[in-house]
Design a protein around this motif. Structure first.
Motif, short mmCIF file in Angstrom:
data_model
loop_
_atom_site.label_atom_id
_atom_site.label_comp_id
_atom_site.label_asym_id
_atom_site.label_seq_id
_atom_site.Cartn_x
_atom_site.Cartn_y
_atom_site.Cartn_z
N UNK A 68 -4.86 38.89 65.69
CA UNK A 68 -6.28 39.03 66.05
C UNK A 68 -7.03 39.48 64.78
N UNK A 69 -7.80 38.58 64.20
CA UNK A 69 -8.47 38.89 62.93
C UNK A 69 -9.47 40.03 63.06
N UNK A 70 -10.02 40.21 64.26
CA UNK A 70 -10.98 41.30 64.47
C UNK A 70 -10.29 42.66 64.37
N UNK A 71 -9.14 42.79 65.06
CA UNK A 71 -8.41 44.07 65.03
C UNK A 71 -7.86 44.36 63.64
N UNK B 150 -0.37 33.10 69.47
CA UNK B 150 0.51 32.33 70.35
C UNK B 150 0.13 30.86 70.46
N UNK B 151 -1.17 30.57 70.60
CA UNK B 151 -1.59 29.21 70.91
C UNK B 151 -1.78 28.31 69.68
N UNK B 152 -1.78 28.87 68.48
CA UNK B 152 -1.86 28.00 67.30
C UNK B 152 -0.65 28.15 66.38
N UNK B 153 0.30 28.98 66.80
CA UNK B 153 1.48 29.27 65.98
C UNK B 153 2.26 28.00 65.66
N UNK C 12 7.70 40.79 70.46
CA UNK C 12 6.80 40.36 71.52
C UNK C 12 5.47 39.81 70.95
N UNK C 13 5.49 39.41 69.70
CA UNK C 13 4.30 38.89 69.03
C UNK C 13 4.67 37.62 68.26
N UNK C 14 3.66 36.84 67.83
CA UNK C 14 3.93 35.60 67.10
C UNK C 14 4.67 35.83 65.80
N UNK C 15 5.33 34.77 65.30
CA UNK C 15 6.02 34.84 64.02
C UNK C 15 7.41 34.25 64.03
N UNK C 16 8.01 34.17 65.21
CA UNK C 16 9.40 33.69 65.30
C UNK C 16 9.56 32.28 64.72
N UNK C 17 8.62 31.38 65.06
CA UNK C 17 8.73 30.00 64.56
C UNK C 17 8.71 29.95 63.04
#
Length: 292
Positions: free
Chosen positions: A46-49, A68-71, A100-105
């Motif tokens: 989240x670029x805002x956070x 998640x949706x653009x990973x 539990x966050x994006x990055x696995x791929x």
């Protein structure tokens, strides 16, 4: 910070997996700050956070959204940039990326295809481990499950699979679903299972409370503020009981006593044992202790 390949002197960038605070900005490491200052750009869930975090530490850096949706779509694009010499940091909203966050791929593709890219972990906070360490439950062996499914049927199926898990269980849960999840756990694990709820860890409103699940539900219902914020559940593992009553579910008892009203004891035991795949001797001992 650039990395040079020995074979042909091609300049290759590095991928940094950077852990960030789960609440208290003071928990960020100096190494993490140095890395975020020096990379060419940052991939953020989240670029805002992440922008708020960077502003707090006066770091000006190009941010790209990676969630998640653009990973799946963007992974190759960013790895190609690293391959051309860009140094990239991957961060999540809070804590250690990929848990539990994006990055696995991205990591998987690096290990399978982009073998020249060096992956460097900048360790730091993780809410699951923080909660476990202060729960008072066994920490030598544990089972991390993240979020259970939003769908009740899938959630219940998974809880049945975890019912006999002897290790300490770690779950994440959302505010709007916490009570539903706790009721499901109570119905499947039983009312005597001990659970610690860790909420808003490292933040001003941090609260850690442990009790048997029936009492925990009552405590929450008395003050619904206890379901607000980021929540981690630490659940005590399954302990084998020597009590015959605990080994026979209410469903088995109901079936057995219904059959007993119509049939001889031996036949009622045989049929019930076959239906639920339990030992006949166990049912007979249960009957002797509860026949009155």
């Amino acid at each position: 910070m650039n990395h040079y390949m020995k074979n042909n002197n091609i300049q290759i960038g590095r991928l940094y997996i950077v852990a960030t605070p789960i609440g208290n900005y003071s928990d960020i490491s100096q190494r993490a700050l140095n890395t975020l200052k020096k990379v060419n750009f940052i991939l953020a869930e989240d670029t805002r956070k992440t922008g708020l975090l960077l502003n707090y530490f006066h770091i000006k850096k190009k941010l790209y959204s990676y969630y998640e949706y653009n990973e799946k779509k963007n992974t190759t694009k960013f790895l190609e940039k690293i391959n051309k010499g860009y140094n990239v940091a991957l961060v999540s909203d809070a804590g250690t990326p990929l848990i539990n966050d994006p990055g696995y791929r991205m990591i998987k593709l690096c290990r399978e295809k982009y073998l020249n890219i060096r992956i460097i972990s900048i360790p730091g906070p993780c809410s699951a481990i923080v909660a476990l360490s202060i729960s008072g439950l066994p920490t030598n062996r544990f089972c991390y499950e993240g979020f259970l499914s939003n769908k009740k049927s899938k959630r219940i199926k998974r809880l049945y699979e975890l019912k006999s898990e002897y290790r300490t269980i770690i779950l994440y849960e959302s505010t709007h679903r916490l009570l539903k999840c706790l009721y499901d756990i109570k119905n499947i694990f039983g009312k005597k299972r001990y659970i610690v709820i860790a909420r808003e860890l490292t933040k001003k409103w941090e609260n850690i409370h442990g009790d048997y699940i029936s009492n925990l539900i009552k405590w929450i219902k008395l003050d619904l503020n206890q379901i607000k914020g980021e929540i981690v559940l630490i659940i005590s593992g399954y302990k084998k009981s020597n009590n015959i009553k605990d080994k026979i579910s209410s469903k088995i008892k109901k079936t057995f006593f219904s059959l007993k009203k119509e049939l001889a004891l031996k036949k009622a035991i045989n049929i019930t044992a076959n239906i639920y795949s339990i030992k006949k001797n166990l049912l007979y001992k249960f009957y002797l202790k509860n026949k009155d």
